[in-house]
Scaffold this motif. Sequence first.
Motif, PDB file in Angstrom:
ATOM      1  N   GLN A 139      -2.544   3.502  -6.174  1.00  0.00           N
ATOM      2  CA  GLN A 139      -1.812   4.768  -6.136  1.00  0.00           C
ATOM      3  C   GLN A 139      -2.678   5.915  -6.653  1.00  0.00           C
ATOM      4  OE1 GLN A 139       1.456   3.518  -8.558  1.00  0.00           O
ATOM      5  NE2 GLN A 139       2.802   3.115  -6.795  1.00  0.00           N
ATOM      6  N   ALA A 140      -3.452   5.664  -7.705  1.00  0.00           N
ATOM      7  CA  ALA A 140      -4.333   6.694  -8.260  1.00  0.00           C
ATOM      8  C   ALA A 140      -5.365   7.135  -7.217  1.00  0.00           C
ATOM      9  CB  ALA A 140      -5.032   6.172  -9.509  1.00  0.00           C
ATOM     10  N   HIS A 141      -5.888   6.180  -6.453  1.00  0.00           N
ATOM     11  CA  HIS A 141      -6.855   6.516  -5.403  1.00  0.00           C
ATOM     12  C   HIS A 141      -6.229   7.445  -4.366  1.00  0.00           C
ATOM     13  CE1 HIS A 141     -10.128   6.026  -2.573  1.00  0.00           C
ATOM     14  NE2 HIS A 141      -9.246   5.711  -1.649  1.00  0.00           N
ATOM     15  N   ILE A 142      -5.015   7.163  -3.949  1.00  0.00           N
ATOM     16  CA  ILE A 142      -4.324   7.991  -2.960  1.00  0.00           C
ATOM     17  C   ILE A 142      -4.049   9.383  -3.524  1.00  0.00           C
ATOM     18  CG2 ILE A 142      -2.150   8.250  -1.685  1.00  0.00           C
ATOM     19  CD1 ILE A 142      -2.172   5.156  -1.418  1.00  0.00           C
ATOM     20  N   LEU A 143      -3.599   9.447  -4.776  1.00  0.00           N
ATOM     21  CA  LEU A 143      -3.327  10.747  -5.396  1.00  0.00           C
ATOM     22  C   LEU A 143      -4.597  11.589  -5.507  1.00  0.00           C
ATOM     23  CD1 LEU A 143      -0.891   9.650  -8.224  1.00  0.00           C
ATOM     24  CD2 LEU A 143      -0.327  11.078  -6.253  1.00  0.00           C
ATOM     25  N   LEU A 144      -5.678  10.972  -5.963  1.00  0.00           N
ATOM     26  CA  LEU A 144      -6.933  11.720  -6.115  1.00  0.00           C
ATOM     27  C   LEU A 144      -7.479  12.183  -4.772  1.00  0.00           C
ATOM     28  CD1 LEU A 144      -8.640   9.638  -8.919  1.00  0.00           C
ATOM     29  CD2 LEU A 144      -7.656  11.929  -9.087  1.00  0.00           C
ATOM     30  N   ARG A 145      -7.314  11.374  -3.746  1.00  0.00           N
ATOM     31  CA  ARG A 145      -7.765  11.780  -2.415  1.00  0.00           C
ATOM     32  C   ARG A 145      -6.971  12.987  -1.932  1.00  0.00           C
ATOM     33  NH1 ARG A 145      -7.520   7.315   2.021  1.00  0.00           N
ATOM     34  NH2 ARG A 145      -5.337   7.552   1.474  1.00  0.00           N
TER      35      ARG A 145
END
Length: 55
Positions: free
Chosen positions: A20-26
Amino acid sequence: MGHMRTQTGFRFRCYPTPAQAHILLRGIGCRRFIDNANHGRPVLPDVRPEGAGFA
């Protein structure tokens, strides 16, 4: 008379999973890219007909 406070937002914390953090940062990175590309320019041009205003 006392001062009244106006609530202007919310504060909260979230604890995303690594995926989820990867998606948010992207998503945040894409938004920053668009904001930087549009720096100093209006996001949408004003295309209202002359004399058209808000009633």
